[in-house]
Scaffold this active site. Structure first.
Site, PDB file in Angstrom:
ATOM      1  N   ASP A 289      39.756  34.212  29.263  1.00 37.11           N
ATOM      2  CA  ASP A 289      38.467  33.963  28.610  1.00 37.11           C
ATOM      3  C   ASP A 289      38.408  34.432  27.170  1.00 37.11           C
ATOM      4  OD1 ASP A 289      38.516  36.745  29.467  1.00 37.11           O
ATOM      5  OD2 ASP A 289      36.392  36.795  28.928  1.00 37.11           O
TER       6      ASP A 289
ATOM      7  N   ASP B 251      43.673  36.501  33.913  1.00 36.89           N
ATOM      8  CA  ASP B 251      43.004  37.676  33.359  1.00 36.89           C
ATOM      9  C   ASP B 251      42.059  38.206  34.428  1.00 36.89           C
ATOM     10  OD1 ASP B 251      42.038  39.599  31.634  1.00 36.89           O
ATOM     11  OD2 ASP B 251      40.949  38.207  30.349  1.00 36.89           O
ATOM     12  N   LEU B 252      41.549  39.419  34.234  1.00 29.25           N
ATOM     13  CA  LEU B 252      40.649  40.004  35.227  1.00 29.25           C
ATOM     14  C   LEU B 252      39.195  39.896  34.751  1.00 29.25           C
ATOM     15  CD1 LEU B 252      41.295  43.387  37.095  1.00 29.25           C
ATOM     16  CD2 LEU B 252      39.094  42.232  36.945  1.00 29.25           C
ATOM     17  N   ASP B 253      38.808  40.693  33.760  1.00 30.22           N
ATOM     18  CA  ASP B 253      37.420  40.678  33.286  1.00 30.22           C
ATOM     19  C   ASP B 253      37.098  39.356  32.603  1.00 30.22           C
ATOM     20  OD1 ASP B 253      36.409  43.594  33.683  1.00 30.22           O
ATOM     21  OD2 ASP B 253      38.401  43.814  32.818  1.00 30.22           O
TER      22      ASP B 253
END
Length: 243
Positions: free
Chosen positions: A192, A16-18
């Site tokens: 997350d 994932d990024l954020d």
């Protein structure tokens, strides 16, 4: 949950990024490029034979902006956009009711201080990080809007998303694992948020595992890292260390 072991040569890495590669900021546009990401992700891509992909709630364009195009294989908008290893991009068409839903969502956020809309081609994210007290009203309003227009509701961290029905991150991961160079390897997913649980489930089904990033919570992930800074340390250790 324990911290994860190092990646093995037969792994495929999904991130994932954020909240994973970047800290979550007050506004999505506040997240920008960082030189270390291109260096580390490039090194890991070379080590893993190109088996690195990003699965994000952001659009493909936003992922490319933040990562400066260093990862070619990307699932955007939670799987509604997918750029394949061949470079071809598949995009789900926006749902018919999305335009009307956007107008109603704009009226909803206009009446709730500190909330705003992050617009996407096939979805909209209603953020309330700046006003947590608005959560109940915003979520209830978003649910009603989604129901009226045949759309899906997807919760996240201080955000509720109204989206075109369709693919999930787990479905995107499973599809990529059928394609070269991912096929025949074991997936590892770092995420997350609740939106990453479908990807954790897909990893388990394919013989791999998930890594939860952030505070402990109930999750299908087997391992955990404390936050984006610890993710960076873990990735850097396999890419030759920090510069």
């Amino acid at each position: 949950m324990p911290e994860p072991p190092p990646l093995a040569p037969n792994h495929a890495l999904f991130l994932d990024l954020d909240g994973v590669l970047a800290p979550i900021m007050e506004r999505p546009e506040d997240v920008g490029p960082e030189p270390w990401r291109a260096r580390v992700l490039g090194a890991l891509g070379a080590r893993l034979g190109g088996r690195v992909a990003v699965l994000s709630g952001r659009t493909l364009d936003e992922v490319d902006r933040i990562l400066e195009g260093c990862v070619g294989v990307v699932a955007g908008t939670h799987g509604l956009e997918l750029r394949l290893p061949s470079g071809k991009s598949d995009r789900t068409a926006p749902a018919r009711g999305l335009a009307a839903a956007r107008q109603e969502a704009a009226a909803l956020t206009a009446g709730l201080a500190g909330t705003f809309i992050e617009d996407k081609p096939t979805a909209m994210a209603l953020h309330y990080r700046q006003n947590p007290a608005s959560e109940a009203a915003l979520v209830a309003g978003a649910g009603a809007i989604a129901a009226r227009h045949g759309l899906e509701l997807q919760p996240g961290k201080a955000v509720i998303e109204i989206r075109t029905p369709g693919a999930s991150k787990g479905q995107a991961l499973s599809r990529l694992m059928e394609l070269h160079p991912f096929a025949g390897h074991l997936p590892v997913m770092l995420g997350d948020d609740l939106t990453d649980e479908s990807a954790f489930a897909a990893c388990e089904a394919l013989g791999g595992y998930g890594i939860l990033v952030g505070e402990p919570r109930e999750s299908l992930a087997r391992y955990r890292l404390d936050g984006p800074e610890r993710v960076r340390d873990w990735l850097e250790a396999m890419a030759g260390g920090r510069e």
